[in-house]
Design a protein around this motif. Sequence first.
Motif, PDB file in Angstrom:
ATOM      1  N   ASP A 228      76.689  75.015  31.308  1.00  0.00           N
ATOM      2  CA  ASP A 228      75.835  75.607  32.336  1.00  0.00           C
ATOM      3  C   ASP A 228      76.529  76.788  33.004  1.00  0.00           C
ATOM      4  N   PRO A 229      75.839  77.882  33.224  1.00  0.00           N
ATOM      5  CA  PRO A 229      76.434  79.028  33.922  1.00  0.00           C
ATOM      6  C   PRO A 229      76.689  78.677  35.382  1.00  0.00           C
ATOM      7  N   PRO A 230      77.610  79.374  36.030  1.00  0.00           N
ATOM      8  CA  PRO A 230      77.982  79.021  37.406  1.00  0.00           C
ATOM      9  C   PRO A 230      76.818  79.095  38.384  1.00  0.00           C
ATOM     10  N   GLU A 231      75.935  80.078  38.199  1.00  0.00           N
ATOM     11  CA  GLU A 231      74.792  80.194  39.105  1.00  0.00           C
ATOM     12  C   GLU A 231      73.894  78.963  39.018  1.00  0.00           C
ATOM     13  N   THR A 232      73.711  78.460  37.793  1.00  0.00           N
ATOM     14  CA  THR A 232      72.876  77.267  37.608  1.00  0.00           C
ATOM     15  C   THR A 232      73.501  76.056  38.296  1.00  0.00           C
ATOM     16  N   LEU A 233      74.801  75.870  38.074  1.00  0.00           N
ATOM     17  CA  LEU A 233      75.494  74.748  38.713  1.00  0.00           C
ATOM     18  C   LEU A 233      75.442  74.850  40.233  1.00  0.00           C
ATOM     19  N   TYR A 234      75.625  76.056  40.734  1.00  0.00           N
ATOM     20  CA  TYR A 234      75.596  76.264  42.183  1.00  0.00           C
ATOM     21  C   TYR A 234      74.220  75.906  42.748  1.00  0.00           C
ATOM     22  N   ASN A 235      73.183  76.380  42.106  1.00  0.00           N
ATOM     23  CA  ASN A 235      71.830  76.079  42.577  1.00  0.00           C
ATOM     24  C   ASN A 235      71.493  74.591  42.442  1.00  0.00           C
ATOM     25  N   GLN A 236      72.036  73.952  41.405  1.00  0.00           N
ATOM     26  CA  GLN A 236      71.860  72.511  41.281  1.00  0.00           C
ATOM     27  C   GLN A 236      72.539  71.782  42.442  1.00  0.00           C
ATOM     28  N   GLY A 237      73.684  72.313  42.842  1.00  0.00           N
ATOM     29  CA  GLY A 237      74.366  71.731  43.994  1.00  0.00           C
ATOM     30  C   GLY A 237      73.533  71.853  45.257  1.00  0.00           C
ATOM     31  N   LEU A 238      72.926  73.023  45.473  1.00  0.00           N
ATOM     32  CA  LEU A 238      72.065  73.210  46.644  1.00  0.00           C
ATOM     33  C   LEU A 238      70.865  72.268  46.592  1.00  0.00           C
ATOM     34  N   ALA A 239      70.296  72.099  45.415  1.00  0.00           N
ATOM     35  CA  ALA A 239      69.144  71.200  45.271  1.00  0.00           C
ATOM     36  C   ALA A 239      69.536  69.760  45.606  1.00  0.00           C
ATOM     37  N   ASN A 240      70.739  69.377  45.220  1.00  0.00           N
ATOM     38  CA  ASN A 240      71.199  68.025  45.521  1.00  0.00           C
ATOM     39  C   ASN A 240      71.443  67.829  47.013  1.00  0.00           C
ATOM     40  N   ILE A 241      71.906  68.877  47.694  1.00  0.00           N
ATOM     41  CA  ILE A 241      72.044  68.791  49.149  1.00  0.00           C
ATOM     42  C   ILE A 241      70.685  68.553  49.784  1.00  0.00           C
ATOM     43  N   LYS A 242      69.711  69.319  49.351  1.00  0.00           N
ATOM     44  CA  LYS A 242      68.360  69.185  49.900  1.00  0.00           C
ATOM     45  C   LYS A 242      67.795  67.793  49.662  1.00  0.00           C
ATOM     46  N   ALA A 243      68.164  67.197  48.531  1.00  0.00           N
ATOM     47  CA  ALA A 243      67.692  65.857  48.192  1.00  0.00           C
ATOM     48  C   ALA A 243      68.528  64.764  48.846  1.00  0.00           C
ATOM     49  N   GLY A 244      69.612  65.163  49.502  1.00  0.00           N
ATOM     50  CA  GLY A 244      70.476  64.181  50.150  1.00  0.00           C
ATOM     51  C   GLY A 244      71.498  63.548  49.236  1.00  0.00           C
ATOM     52  N   HIS A 245      71.686  64.119  48.047  1.00  0.00           N
ATOM     53  CA  HIS A 245      72.642  63.578  47.079  1.00  0.00           C
ATOM     54  C   HIS A 245      73.971  64.333  47.223  1.00  0.00           C
ATOM     55  N   MET A 246      74.730  63.977  48.234  1.00  0.00           N
ATOM     56  CA  MET A 246      75.927  64.747  48.572  1.00  0.00           C
ATOM     57  C   MET A 246      77.030  64.609  47.521  1.00  0.00           C
ATOM     58  N   THR A 247      77.212  63.423  46.977  1.00  0.00           N
ATOM     59  CA  THR A 247      78.259  63.227  45.977  1.00  0.00           C
ATOM     60  C   THR A 247      77.995  64.070  44.743  1.00  0.00           C
ATOM     61  N   GLU A 248      76.734  64.068  44.279  1.00  0.00           N
ATOM     62  CA  GLU A 248      76.377  64.870  43.118  1.00  0.00           C
ATOM     63  C   GLU A 248      76.481  66.362  43.432  1.00  0.00           C
ATOM     64  N   ALA A 249      76.130  66.744  44.665  1.00  0.00           N
ATOM     65  CA  ALA A 249      76.252  68.146  45.060  1.00  0.00           C
ATOM     66  C   ALA A 249      77.706  68.592  44.988  1.00  0.00           C
ATOM     67  N   ALA A 250      78.607  67.772  45.510  1.00  0.00           N
ATOM     68  CA  ALA A 250      80.032  68.109  45.467  1.00  0.00           C
ATOM     69  C   ALA A 250      80.510  68.236  44.022  1.00  0.00           C
ATOM     70  N   ARG A 251      80.024  67.361  43.160  1.00  0.00           N
ATOM     71  CA  ARG A 251      80.422  67.423  41.754  1.00  0.00           C
ATOM     72  C   ARG A 251      79.995  68.739  41.108  1.00  0.00           C
ATOM     73  N   LYS A 252      78.803  69.200  41.442  1.00  0.00           N
ATOM     74  CA  LYS A 252      78.321  70.475  40.891  1.00  0.00           C
ATOM     75  C   LYS A 252      79.174  71.642  41.387  1.00  0.00           C
ATOM     76  N   PHE A 253      79.451  71.647  42.695  1.00  0.00           N
ATOM     77  CA  PHE A 253      80.241  72.749  43.245  1.00  0.00           C
ATOM     78  C   PHE A 253      81.668  72.725  42.716  1.00  0.00           C
ATOM     79  N   ASP A 254      82.229  71.531  42.555  1.00  0.00           N
ATOM     80  CA  ASP A 254      83.584  71.433  42.014  1.00  0.00           C
ATOM     81  C   ASP A 254      83.629  71.882  40.561  1.00  0.00           C
ATOM     82  N   ALA A 255      82.530  71.647  39.826  1.00  0.00           N
ATOM     83  CA  ALA A 255      82.470  72.085  38.435  1.00  0.00           C
ATOM     84  C   ALA A 255      82.510  73.604  38.343  1.00  0.00           C
ATOM     85  N   VAL A 256      81.850  74.265  39.266  1.00  0.00           N
ATOM     86  CA  VAL A 256      81.890  75.734  39.290  1.00  0.00           C
ATOM     87  C   VAL A 256      83.315  76.222  39.478  1.00  0.00           C
ATOM     88  N   ASP A 257      84.016  75.614  40.447  1.00  0.00           N
ATOM     89  CA  ASP A 257      85.392  76.037  40.719  1.00  0.00           C
ATOM     90  C   ASP A 257      86.306  75.735  39.544  1.00  0.00           C
TER      91      ASP A 257
END
Length: 283
Positions: A41-70
């Motif tokens: 997945d490109p970084p922009e996709t992962l980043y946006n997936q992280g934002l979507a998970n925040i909106k859904a309240g899935h904080m652990t999954e959001a952190a995983r997406k953002f950490d994957a980008v880094d």
Amino acid sequence: MVKNAARITGVCLLMMAPAAILAGCQSDPDIDITKLAAETDPPETLYNQGLANIKAGHMTEAARKFDAVDAEHPFSDWSRKSLVMSTFVKYRSGRNGDAVNTGMRYMKLYPRSEDSAYVQYLIGLAYWKQIVDVTQDQSYSQKTIDAMQNVVDNYPDSQYVDDAQAKIRFARDQLAGKEMQVGRYYLERKEYLAAISRFRKVVEDYSNTNQIEEALARLVEAYYAMGVVQEAQTAAAVLGHNYPDSKWYADSYKLLKSGGVEPRENAGSWISRAGKKLVLGSS
């Protein structure tokens, strides 16, 4: 070797139901869906997936997406933004130690970026959340002070300064409270010199905290019990001068009167010198 691996995998697929396949074959090191997703997945996709998970309240999954980008796109602009968001979601989900570690990585890489004040503030909040009551170790109080002082000193125009200063005051109250708790312990056991050293630290180092009135009153009590009446009188005089309506002053005055003396300041005492600074600090 490749043929053997293929044959074993084929046996698994033929002999097991789909649910059993997942349970029995998922340990194969060649099958790591999480890693594959992070790599493909490109970084922009992962980043946006992280934002979507925040909106859904899935904080652990959001952190995983953002950490994957880094991890997969380090030092990129997407990585910089993902470190900010990863610090945030870890703090919000109560993973305060992880939030500090991620925030510290960001500050090391981007100390003067547009988000550095916010990340430094998040680090301070993560420490602040770990402060415990004064009967326990107060190392996180000191860490909170250090982190929030960095906000005040390095980002004085940021919107986080006022709350950073409030958190510093709270943490200083905690440190002073710890000194008082230990001082009272020694006082109860009539270890007066040890008690005085703790109360003195509060008067000299934490004079702008909510512990100062009791610290002065306890000095009156400890010095009077030792027979060092002049110092007891000085502590009471400083207490009465600064906090004349305090219940602690009323108690100190009553104690001295029971022995036929009154509050009287000795200008040569360390308490008198500290009292002058106290007046200046409260003006």
